[in-house]
Write a protein that holds these residues in place. Structure first.
Motif, PDB file in Angstrom:
ATOM      1  N   SER A  17       0.822  -1.214   0.000  1.00 20.99           N
ATOM      2  CA  SER A  17       0.000   0.000   0.000  1.00 20.99           C
ATOM      3  C   SER A  17       0.851   1.257   0.000  1.00 20.99           C
ATOM      4  N   ILE A  18       0.316   2.267  -0.681  1.00 18.52           N
ATOM      5  CA  ILE A  18       0.908   3.602  -0.717  1.00 18.52           C
ATOM      6  C   ILE A  18      -0.226   4.568  -0.367  1.00 18.52           C
ATOM      7  N   ILE A  50       4.136   3.910   3.269  1.00 15.03           N
ATOM      8  CA  ILE A  50       4.304   2.714   2.443  1.00 15.03           C
ATOM      9  C   ILE A  50       4.431   1.493   3.340  1.00 15.03           C
ATOM     10  N   ASN A  51       3.647   0.474   3.029  1.00 19.44           N
ATOM     11  CA  ASN A  51       3.725  -0.794   3.740  1.00 19.44           C
ATOM     12  C   ASN A  51       3.684  -1.940   2.736  1.00 19.44           C
ATOM     13  N   ARG A  53      13.698  -2.541   5.636  1.00 18.48           N
ATOM     14  CA  ARG A  53      14.519  -3.585   6.270  1.00 18.48           C
ATOM     15  C   ARG A  53      14.713  -4.750   5.307  1.00 18.48           C
ATOM     16  N   ILE A  54      15.952  -5.016   4.953  1.00 18.57           N
ATOM     17  CA  ILE A  54      16.267  -6.163   4.100  1.00 18.57           C
ATOM     18  C   ILE A  54      16.329  -7.417   4.973  1.00 18.57           C
ATOM     19  N   PHE A  92       8.835  -3.233   4.036  1.00 20.26           N
ATOM     20  CA  PHE A  92       8.618  -1.789   4.126  1.00 20.26           C
ATOM     21  C   PHE A  92       7.554  -1.589   5.207  1.00 20.26           C
ATOM     22  N   ASP A  93       7.978  -1.094   6.357  1.00 19.03           N
ATOM     23  CA  ASP A  93       7.103  -1.004   7.529  1.00 19.03           C
ATOM     24  C   ASP A  93       6.862   0.457   7.894  1.00 19.03           C
ATOM     25  N   ASN A  94       5.682   0.961   7.503  1.00 16.37           N
ATOM     26  CA  ASN A  94       5.323   2.358   7.771  1.00 16.37           C
ATOM     27  C   ASN A  94       6.425   3.317   7.311  1.00 16.37           C
TER      28      ASN A  94
END
Length: 407
Positions: free
Chosen positions: A156-157, A166-167, A213-214, A235-237
């Motif tokens: 989501s954007i 972005i998540n 975070r990879i 991609f967390d917040n």
């Protein structure tokens, strides 16, 4: 040795560039293959390779830089058809395209920024990419859905004032492991209630943004492709400025179609070079290897394989050149059928030819670094940038549409 390849009419400038790229490969790339593998193996595999950086500086000084980018004054000004034989030569060594700043996914991301970026986005990200100072990644594929249907994407954007939040979870994000990777082109849903192909957006996400975070690197048939690699990322917040949006909300699918056409044809051009080198190995090894009292080149089964390889490579090159010329003449959208055709034909052809070379080499073929890695790369391209099944479906639908229209 006479060159059996089909040669097409090129402008004088393109023909001269082809000869210069060939000479550069002979003088600087092939002789450094062992050094490249040693440097990757020594120390931290995820750091830039010294020989690549040296050769990049040499290629830039020699004017062999940014040879892609048709319809732009930022590159060499070549058409797709003119670039094809140059790209094919680069494809003979898997890491060679980076030397000329012509490697994926940077080429596709640079084309996105050239076509759809704002002046500010171009200044911040396109210019250092064109200079080869940074690298980039394309975050589209997701582990929880069939991403071959891009409308399945769930990330989501969401607009929040002057920012987007972005998540999502992405994987097979090529190049994300490289410390030089500074920017992601991220695809997600900005308008989930809109018409199916107007739900997605693309947005620029700097690599060092909090919340990126990879999780891990993903090997391809046992190869980690260091220092480039392929990553799974959360991609967390993640918050980025609203100005990072590309083209606008709901325009992501449109951008993806514009990006993937050139990316797909470049892969196919490189695969032809990969297959040509595999055929060279097949011929050389079959002449040198003796079984049952004579070279295996004397065996009719080997001769049949060599003939079939030559036919398959030249057929695919003709298809690729046809697609390139249609892209040049009519634009990427009107060459959809031809792009889909080569995206099926080229990886399958390369896999077949490389497999023949492995078979001719016997046990050595299972150990040869080039052949094994070449096969893994070619096989992955039957999935990357759309699997065979999707492209075959598209080709069939376009063919059937001609008859439906006449009924």
């Amino acid at each position: 040795m006479n060159d059996p390849r089909i040669h097409f009419d090129l402008t004088d400038r393109a023909a001269a560039l082809r000869e210069r790229v060939a000479a550069f490969m002979d003088a600087h790339v092939y002789p450094n293959e062992d050094r490249y593998h040693r440097e990757v193996a020594d120390g931290d595999r995820w750091q830039p390779v010294a020989v690549i950086e040296e050769l990049k500086a040499r290629a830039k000084a020699d004017g062999l830089w940014n040879l892609f980018l048709p319809e732009s004054d930022l590159g060499a000004g070549l058409t797709n058809a003119e670039y094809a034989p140059l790209c094919e030569l680069m494809g003979r060594v898997l890491w060679a395209p980076e030397v000329f700043n012509c490697s994926a996914p940077d080429t596709g991301n640079m084309e996105v920024l050239v076509r759809y970026g704002t002046p500010e986005q171009k200044a911040q990200w396109l210019e250092p990419l064109l200079r080869g100072e940074i690298r980039s990644a394309f975050a589209m594929t997701e582990p929880l859905v069939a991403s071959s249907d891009a409308t399945n994407i769930e990330s989501s954007i969401v607009r929040d004032g002057d920012e987007y939040v972005i998540n999502g979870r992405k994987w097979w994000t090529s190049g994300a492991n490289d410390p030089r990777c500074k920017i992601f082109v991220f695809m997600g849903k900005s308008n989930p209630e809109a018409e199916r192909h107007r739900q997605q957006a693309m947005i620029l996400v700097p690599r060092d943004t909090p919340g990126v975070r990879i999780l891990r690197h993903l090997p391809v048939l046992g190869f980690d492709d260091a220092p480039h690699g392929h990553a799974e990322i959360v991609f967390d917040n993640v918050r980025v400025p609203a100005a990072n949006m590309l083209l606008g909300e709901g325009r992501g699918f449109e951008i993806a179609q514009g990006r993937l056409g050139p990316g797909r044809i470049h892969h196919c051009m490189r695969l032809i070079g990969l297959a040509e080198r595999a055929l060279d190995i097949l011929c050389e090894r079959s002449l040198a290897r003796v079984a049952f009292g004579r070279p295996i080149a004397d065996q009719t089964v080997t001769q049949e394989r060599i003939a079939n390889a030559r036919i398959a490579i030249d057929q695919t090159r003709l298809l690729v050149m046809d697609a390139a010329r249609k892209m040049d003449a009519f634009g990427n959208k009107l060459a959809l059928r031809e792009i889909a055709m080569i995206k099926v034909a080229a990886p399958n052809m390369a896999c077949e030819v490389i497999d023949m070379a492995i078979q001719a080499c016997g046990g050595y073929g299972m150990q040869d670094r080039f052949l094994a890695h070449a096969y893994a790369a070619a096989r992955s391209l039957r999935i990357a940038d759309g699997p065979d099944e999707v492209h075959r479906n598209q080709i069939a639908k376009l063919e059937l549409a001609r008859f439906k229209a006449a009924r």
